[in-house]
Enzyme design. Structure first.
Site, mmCIF file in Angstrom:
data_model
loop_
_atom_site.group_PDB
_atom_site.id
_atom_site.type_symbol
_atom_site.label_atom_id
_atom_site.label_comp_id
_atom_site.label_asym_id
_atom_site.label_seq_id
_atom_site.Cartn_x
_atom_site.Cartn_y
_atom_site.Cartn_z
ATOM 1 N N GLY A 55 -26.766 -34.975 29.018
ATOM 2 C CA GLY A 55 -25.989 -35.072 27.783
ATOM 3 C C GLY A 55 -25.292 -33.806 27.327
ATOM 4 O O GLY A 55 -24.075 -33.791 27.157
ATOM 5 N N ARG B 31 -17.866 -47.623 28.769
ATOM 6 C CA ARG B 31 -18.631 -48.346 29.791
ATOM 7 C C ARG B 31 -17.926 -49.612 30.259
ATOM 8 O O ARG B 31 -18.030 -49.970 31.434
ATOM 9 C CB ARG B 31 -20.021 -48.692 29.248
ATOM 10 C CG ARG B 31 -20.883 -47.451 29.160
ATOM 11 C CD ARG B 31 -22.211 -47.760 28.536
ATOM 12 N NE ARG B 31 -23.098 -46.614 28.663
ATOM 13 C CZ ARG B 31 -24.224 -46.476 27.990
ATOM 14 N NH1 ARG B 31 -24.601 -47.407 27.137
ATOM 15 N NH2 ARG B 31 -24.977 -45.412 28.163
ATOM 16 N N GLY C 112 -30.889 -41.133 32.094
ATOM 17 C CA GLY C 112 -32.202 -41.289 32.726
ATOM 18 C C GLY C 112 -32.156 -41.492 34.236
ATOM 19 O O GLY C 112 -32.925 -40.888 34.978
ATOM 20 N N LYS D 12 -35.539 -26.540 25.920
ATOM 21 C CA LYS D 12 -36.951 -26.455 26.293
ATOM 22 C C LYS D 12 -37.173 -26.562 27.793
ATOM 23 O O LYS D 12 -36.510 -27.351 28.464
ATOM 24 C CB LYS D 12 -37.720 -27.590 25.627
ATOM 25 C CG LYS D 12 -37.707 -27.495 24.126
ATOM 26 C CD LYS D 12 -38.396 -28.695 23.552
ATOM 27 C CE LYS D 12 -38.618 -28.517 22.059
ATOM 28 N NZ LYS D 12 -39.280 -29.695 21.488
#
Ligand code: AMP
Length: 397
Positions: A354, A35, A377, A198
């Protein structure tokens, strides 16, 4: 709208919001500096143009005010080394002393502010706090895409103090442009590949994608919730019984909107969740009792490949099998290879989320895709169709 390439930084103090939230080990050494490395081009550009840089970021999750564990003092040395010049460290991010340090900055100099989250006002999006930060500089550059979905003081609220002097940094600019190519103006046909464990965690993205895509490939563990909803036998495969109705509804909406919904018709079934398991290829809706589907079968892979290789735009979020085990990585690897082929033919491909990023790295194909988003996110919320406060603030929306 100003951009980092059009703005004149000469003699200006640029307040640059970056994401320096890097992991440290127990000796306070940085274990992954990605980062910080990623923020360097924007900072260097501003310094090269004759501006000075005031760098601000959050770091960790300090709960009650200043905490030495989360001080920027752990980062300043490495940041300075990566930048190749001295970086001054401020004792706080607001206040008279910091204002004096900012005022003394000369063109080409860099000041790193102390952790923004030492003040709870940051996450509250407090306007007075944002105003205090704004006093330090002449313009505001948002280069922290990872926090663009938060309406925090430094990520969004500050914009109102710089009506004509706000812009994206290079990182945010490229992320926004790449997501735009997928979300707003895809070259058709557009294909989304949604995988992972999921369906429940991806439902909002799937619903939004149904408004945008020509093809929707659904793979991985979520397949079996659909197969069960349609009356198939799934053995011991992963299933979310609370989402059977939802699965049927997705199929219905896809049909209504003319979206080509592509799901596995055959799977690699295993008698244990293990690399040592026995395996057999079976129809996705006829998995024997005691067996579980852990990867896409050859017929499914061929179907996925054909759709992907004929796409103009591709979004990949989530593996189509348990790719962490080599035995069940074949489908995910094939999807990656098909995306690389499509990209070579001119398609725009975006990999985000991810586990698909992990898969791309595991298979060494990162160079073969157009863009890899690591923003988590913020990227997911964009795909869900939400407007990000940090982006809207710069655009003046
Ligand atoms: P997610 O975080 O929802 O994207 O899920 C990623 C995880 O889904 C990975 O760790 C995969 O191993 C797992 N996964 C993919 N396919 C299956 C499957 N058929 N059964 C169980 N887990 C799966």
């Amino acid at each position: 709208m100003q951009t980092i390439n059009t703005y004149n930084f000469k003699g200006k103090k640029a307040l640059i919001r970056v994401d320096f939230n890097v992991p440290l080990n127990e000796n306070f050494e940085i274990t992954d500096d990605t980062r910080i490395v990623a923020a360097i081009p924007t900072i260097k550009k501003i310094l090269a143009e004759g501006g000075s840089a005031i760098i601000m970021s959050h770091f960790g999750r300090p709960k009650d005010g200043p905490n030495p564990k989360y001080s920027m003092k752990h980062l300043v040395g490495h940041f300075s080394k990566l930048l190749g010049q001295e970086v001054k460290l401020a004792p706080d991010c607001i206040g008279a002393e910091v204002q004096a340090m900012a005022a003394e900055l000369k063109p080409g100099e860099v000041l790193l502010l102390e952790n923004l989250r030492f003040h709870k006002e940051e996450e509250k999006g407090d306007e007075t706090f944002a105003g205090e930060l704004a006093k330090l500089g002449d313009c505001w550059v948002n280069d922290a895409f990872g926090t663009a979905h938060r309406a925090h003081a430094s990520t969004a609220v500050m914009a109102k103090f710089f009506p004509n002097d706000k812009m994206f940094g290079y990182l945010v600019e490229s992320e926004v442009e790449s997501l735009d190519k997928v979300v707003s103006k895809p070259v058709r046909p557009m294909t989304a590949i949604m995988g992972g464990a999921k369906v429940s965690t991806k439902i909002t993205i799937i619903e939004n994608m149904l408004n945008k895509v020509d093809n929707l490939i659904l793979g991985g563990g979520m397949t079996f919730t659909f197969v069960k909803a349609n009356g198939g036998n799934i053995g011991n495969s992963l299933v979310e019984d609370d989402f059977l109705e939802m699965a049927l509804n997705i199929q219905k909406i896809a049909k209504e909107k003319g979206v080509n919904l592509v799901m596995a018709t055959d799977v690699v079934a295993a008698d244990a969740f293990s690399e040592e398991a026995n395996t057999q290829v079976v129809p996705a809706n006829a998995i024997p009792e005691g067996w579980m589907g852990l990867d896409a079968g050859p017929e499914s892979i061929a179907k996925f490949k054909e759709v992907i290789e004929n796409s103009g735009t591709i979004l990949w979020n989530g593996p189509v099998g348990v790719f962490e085990m080599d035995k069940f990585a074949v489908g995910t690897k094939a999807v990656g290879a098909a995306i690389v082929n499509a990209t070579k033919k001119g398609a725009f491909s975006l990999v985000g989320g991810g586990d698909s990023v992990a898969a791309v790295n595991k298979f060494g194909i990162a160079d073969g895709v157009s863009y890899i988003s690591t923003a988590g996110g913020a990227m997911l919320e964009t795909l869900e169709g939400k407007v990000l406060p940090g982006i809207a603030a710069v655009r003046g929306e």
